[in-house]
Design an enzyme around this catalytic site. Sequence first.
Site, PDB file in Angstrom:
ATOM      1  N   GLY A 157       0.748  -1.249   0.000  1.00 55.98           N
ATOM      2  CA  GLY A 157       0.000   0.000   0.000  1.00 55.98           C
ATOM      3  C   GLY A 157       0.776   1.294   0.000  1.00 55.98           C
ATOM      4  CB  CYS A 202      10.298  -0.550 -10.142  1.00 58.36           C
ATOM      5  SG  CYS A 202       9.892  -2.206  -9.556  1.00 58.36           S
TER       6      CYS A 202
END
Length: 390
Positions: A211, A332
């Site tokens: 989160g 990423c």
Amino acid sequence: MTPAARTQAAIELLDEIIVAARDSGAAADTIVARYFANRRYAGSKDRRAVRELVYAAIRTLGERPRSGRAAMLALAAEDPALAETFDGVGHGPARIGDGESKAWPGVAPNWLLERLRASGLDEGEFPALIDRAPLDVRVNRARAEDVAIDGAVAIAGLPDGLRLPTGTDVDRLEGIPDGALEVQDAGSQIVTLAADARPGQRIVDLCAGAGGKTLALAAEMHGEGTILATDTDRNRLARLAPRAERAGVDGVETRLLNPGRESEMLADWAASADCVLIDAPCSGTGTWRRNPEARWRLSPERLDRLVATQQHVLAVGAELVRPGGAMVYIVCSLLDEEGAGQVAAFLADHAGWHGEPLRLPAGRAHGAGMRLTPAHDATDGFFVARLTRG
């Protein structure tokens, strides 16, 4: 522990880490923690010294070495003092044999270097991929309007971003309210801005994990609106609710999804989200600064599986976006098959969708989105694109 015993400990740890990387086993940090949990005699200086040797070897060697000894011999070849610890005395490693082979330094396996070149990454940027990463945090204004930390530097373009001195223990900072700081790389904070989250919106964080980006989105929405945070990993998703409570965040719902049944389990959100953020599972080639052993774990076959997963989550996310809404795709990774190429394929297969120009405080245009790199932007490596549904 003697210097020689520290070297032998590093060799033993590297042997375990090499096997774990090959067989998708435990992470290096976990292996190191277990090793010293069973060796209480090792003091804090010993643990620190051994850990530094282990990670120096991991950062130095792009290819997964055949053994911990070969890895340490690569370091010893450049460090006479380390070479002297191979003395064969007591708990120290055996003497270095004439012509004994060592592992060879490098940034990454050759096949990965070829993929990075093909993705338009300049070779001059390669060394920065394995530099030590800085410590960045996002200030949670719901818990603290003003935060004073010695040595902290504001991150350009991020009013809530701070870069802290190396080695700062965030959990032990004095005078900082609980929940006021979230450790989050500047690059991660920057790409989340592509969602352009606003109060009152309905947003899905499709691959929410624990989160980090969910909380950043919530901060932009000031407690107004709804965020649905979903994931297929129960353990990771379970960490989100306590983090949200600690941060004073409201309006976040979590939902555990079954792999392959995501669309079915999200039917109530079909074509209704203002924005779907997809922080997709990826190779992590942009995060080697923080996780250098990832270079030893990745293979062409595993990369192919990740690319297929990304295609799947893009398809799932697209079903949730309302007409005129947006989908923000993030990885990423610095590889085009996961980033610019993945988005190009999606746009080619989905009429009515188009890439939207981004204005972010860092990064360069790349394909239909933007790319951040450690060398150019002093952040982890990311690709991000904002796709709008017509």
